[in-house]
Write an enzyme that holds these catalytic residues in place. Sequence first.
Site, PDB file in Angstrom:
ATOM      1  N   ARG A  79       0.837  -1.201   0.000  1.00 21.19           N
ATOM      2  CA  ARG A  79       0.000   0.000   0.000  1.00 21.19           C
ATOM      3  C   ARG A  79       0.873   1.253   0.000  1.00 21.19           C
ATOM      4  O   ARG A  79       0.550   2.251  -0.655  1.00 21.19           O
ATOM      5  CB  ARG A  79      -0.953   0.003   1.194  1.00 21.19           C
ATOM      6  CG  ARG A  79      -1.941   1.173   1.178  1.00 21.19           C
ATOM      7  CD  ARG A  79      -2.995   1.050   2.242  1.00 21.19           C
ATOM      8  NE  ARG A  79      -2.435   1.069   3.592  1.00 21.19           N
ATOM      9  CZ  ARG A  79      -3.166   0.960   4.692  1.00 21.19           C
ATOM     10  NH1 ARG A  79      -4.488   0.820   4.605  1.00 21.19           N
ATOM     11  NH2 ARG A  79      -2.600   0.976   5.881  1.00 21.19           N
ATOM     12  N   LYS A 176      -2.779   7.006   1.426  1.00 25.11           N
ATOM     13  CA  LYS A 176      -2.451   7.165   2.849  1.00 25.11           C
ATOM     14  C   LYS A 176      -1.343   8.214   2.965  1.00 25.11           C
ATOM     15  O   LYS A 176      -0.166   7.903   3.186  1.00 25.11           O
ATOM     16  CB  LYS A 176      -2.025   5.836   3.466  1.00 25.11           C
ATOM     17  CG  LYS A 176      -2.102   5.828   5.000  1.00 25.11           C
ATOM     18  CD  LYS A 176      -1.950   4.429   5.548  1.00 25.11           C
ATOM     19  CE  LYS A 176      -1.985   4.401   7.072  1.00 25.11           C
ATOM     20  NZ  LYS A 176      -3.289   4.763   7.623  1.00 25.11           N
ATOM     21  N   GLU A 209     -15.810   6.443   6.428  1.00 24.34           N
ATOM     22  CA  GLU A 209     -14.849   5.853   7.359  1.00 24.34           C
ATOM     23  C   GLU A 209     -14.702   6.751   8.569  1.00 24.34           C
ATOM     24  O   GLU A 209     -15.176   7.888   8.582  1.00 24.34           O
ATOM     25  CB  GLU A 209     -13.498   5.670   6.675  1.00 24.34           C
ATOM     26  CG  GLU A 209     -12.910   6.980   6.150  1.00 24.34           C
ATOM     27  CD  GLU A 209     -11.687   6.783   5.278  1.00 24.34           C
ATOM     28  OE1 GLU A 209     -11.091   5.701   5.312  1.00 24.34           O
ATOM     29  OE2 GLU A 209     -11.329   7.742   4.554  1.00 24.34           O
TER      30      GLU A 209
END
Length: 327
Positions: A79, A176, A209
């Site tokens: 990721r 991220k 989220e």
Amino acid sequence: MTLPHLNLEDCKRLAEDLVKPYHQNYLAMYSSVLGGVVTNPFLMTIPVDDHMVHRGDGIFEAFKCINGNIYNLRAHLERLERSARAVYLTLPASLEHITDLVVGTIRIAGARDCLIRLFVSRGPGGFTTNPYECPSSQIYIVACNPSVYPEEQSAEGVFIKSSSIPVKKSYFATIKSCNYLPNVLMKKEAVDAGVQNTVSIDENGFLGEGSTENIGLVMPNRTLKFPRFARILKGTTVTRVAELAESLVANGKLEQVVFEDITLNEAYSGAELLLFGTTFDILPAVIFDGHAIGSGRPGEIYQLLRELLTRDIESNTALHTPVFETA
């Protein structure tokens, strides 16, 4: 007003004098700027002209080491690699070398159980928005004591509410990055409201989220639903739990596992509402916007998923990266 002009010797003395209570949680830090690992929290610094500091121009991952084994490291590093590509950031080392740096940092920290935060920045070089002023990307790895969550959160559940902070655009939501201002404001919102977490709601009324958590909903028909990853970060924990949950489908505890949009009304009328994250694994949300979820107590699916994930973290050697030499 005359300010003190500090030299290197003054700073060395400050390293001993400015010890803070929270420093005990900081075990070790690797810095590519320094070219090594430091264990004095006073030295765990990032240059102020690093783009990650003044522009949020960097990416990060957080993962944990349990009983001397880093759990699911490959998923986190893959990721990290995707995030780097998305922001046109060149990783300063291969994933294999980054793994070696992480392992080496934990060894110096000397902790078999710790939380690791890995940052990759555009690097130092100036204070404008121009990314090309930074000669090279940098990596910082911090090993900390594990986060401790009150036992009653697992036993009794947590309270959550809808957030007023706008949902990120899909391009940025799936990266991220270190630009976490919306997430910070969501957490502030939760603390100010006296709840544990808030959950973003998009313009169509679908659940997104939490500030650092993914959401899952057990429907009355025993379908386990997760929001699609179109407008949210693809969490490593929720992804692994979705895989493990297939065993509950096989034994009839669940009907199916799906990734679909979830409305507020569906969430309010759900049988169980779950939160997923690296630091706490799984938590049951029992009150959402004042609505009791299911029985208002942690449910059966929560207990089963927690057991599956705990066993996976502790015993699945295929997802373990050993840190310490075995005798």
